[in-house]
Enzyme design. Structure first.
Site, PDB file in Angstrom:
ATOM      1  N   HIS A 158       0.869  -1.178   0.000  1.00 17.11           N
ATOM      2  CA  HIS A 158       0.000   0.000   0.000  1.00 17.11           C
ATOM      3  C   HIS A 158       0.900   1.219   0.000  1.00 17.11           C
ATOM      4  O   HIS A 158       1.732   1.384   0.887  1.00 17.11           O
ATOM      5  CB  HIS A 158      -0.930   0.005   1.210  1.00 17.11           C
ATOM      6  CG  HIS A 158      -1.904   1.143   1.164  1.00 17.11           C
ATOM      7  ND1 HIS A 158      -3.165   1.032   0.617  1.00 17.11           N
ATOM      8  CD2 HIS A 158      -1.775   2.433   1.544  1.00 17.11           C
ATOM      9  CE1 HIS A 158      -3.772   2.202   0.678  1.00 17.11           C
ATOM     10  NE2 HIS A 158      -2.950   3.074   1.239  1.00 17.11           N
ATOM     11  N   CYS A 159       0.748   2.077  -0.999  1.00 15.31           N
ATOM     12  CA  CYS A 159       1.634   3.235  -1.118  1.00 15.31           C
ATOM     13  C   CYS A 159       0.879   4.499  -0.725  1.00 15.31           C
ATOM     14  O   CYS A 159      -0.046   4.910  -1.425  1.00 15.31           O
ATOM     15  CB  CYS A 159       2.135   3.361  -2.555  1.00 15.31           C
ATOM     16  SG  CYS A 159       3.123   4.836  -2.799  1.00 15.31           S
TER      17      CYS A 159
END
Ligand SMILES: [Zn+2]
Ligand SMILES: [Zn+2]
Length: 301
Positions: A158-159
């Site tokens: 997850h960025c």
């Protein structure tokens, strides 16, 4: 009957259809998310990081155009570099927008219903996995993201910078985003270097429409920003391309999961993410990659 093989150790839930107890799952919510709807994660930290990313690009644009290029006497140098920098910055922001607003490959929420499991027509020896957090039947290689609150197919990580998961369906845009940010950072650094050489020979006052101290501070800030992002995005780009070639997501590398999927050539793995066949569309954030994916919900053990 429970089966436990080393490959399945550490997975969330592993049972045969009869043991999934679908009656314990809430019925799936009414379909509010159709294919045409925009995907957007309402996460404060991610939204702030995403806005900061855009502001940093706009700051770089401002310094490049108004401090470095416009005051210069050489029209050709300014035009060529201005067009190149703005073109790349536009592609970087477009890739960022697509990475942020494309469904990364979310598994339909709450699809672990009796009807759905029965519709899969499991053969003896086949099992399905249920995510206990979002009550969905997980396809192979899907992972649950606690920020998105969904199971994401081939989730890499997850960025927060793109305020989204990087998964099966948006990895191309994420890789393009890191590539274009690395390119504009490198380009900005080269222009700052040229500017310094040029302006040390000439009079500082003639070189910029701002006062020499302001010019110097703005150029040093741009230099610092570009260097930081060049290193960060170039490393990220390299890591992504490496994991795409080896067909192993960041999570799978971390968890050292045993390989259960077929091995393909590196070039084939690139095509799976960027599209068939190889063309300039690989570099375009406006061309959705045509995956031709199979929706594998079932595992043979
Ligand atoms: Zn889940
Ligand atoms: Zn996520």
């Amino acid at each position: 009957m429970m089966k436990s093989s080393p490959a399945n150790r550490g997975r969330d839930i592993e049972r045969q259809a009869g043991y999934l107890r679908p009656e314990h799952c809430m019925p799936p919510p009414p379909q509010t998310h159709s294919a045409g709807d925009m995907w957007f994660i309402r996460d404060c930290c991610g939204i702030v990081c995403g806005v900061i990313t855009w502001l940093l690009v706009f700051f770089a644009e401002f310094v490049v155009i108004f401090v470095m290029l416009l005051p210069l006497k050489s029209m050709l140098y300014s035009l060529v570099n201005g067009a190149l920098f703005n073109g790349l910055a536009f592609l970087a922001l477009a890739s960022h927008f697509k990475a942020m607003c494309t469904d990364p490959g979310a598994v339909p929420k709450g699809n672990a219903t009796k009807e759905f499991i029965e519709s899969l027509q499991l053969k003896p020896g086949q099992v399905v996995y249920k995510c206990p957090k979002c009550c969905s039947i997980k396809p192979d290689r899907a992972h649950h993201c606690s920020v998105c609150k969904r199971c994401i197919k081939k989730m890499d990580h997850h960025c927060p910078w793109v305020n989204n998961c990087v998964g099966e369906s948006n990895q191309k845009y994420f890789v393009l985003f890191t590539m274009y940010i690395a390119l504009i950072s490198l380009h900005a650094l080269i222009m700052v270097a040229v500017n310094f050489v040029f302006c040390f020979e000439e009079d500082w006052a003639k070189c910029s429409s701002f006062s020499p101290p302001t010019t110097l501070i703005l150029l040093i800030l741009l230099c610092f920003e570009s260097l930081l992002f060049l290193i960060f995005t170039a490393v990220m780009f390299g890591t992504q391309v490496h994991s795409i070639c080896n067909d192993e997501t960041g999570i799978e590398q971390l968890k050292k999961e045993e390989r259960r999927w077929a091995k393909r050539s590196k070039w084939m793995n690139m095509k799976v993410v960027f599209g068939h066949p190889f063309s300039v569309a690989w570099l375009s954030p406006f061309a959705p990659p045509d995956h031709g994916k199979a929706n594998l919900y079932q595992y043979v053990v």
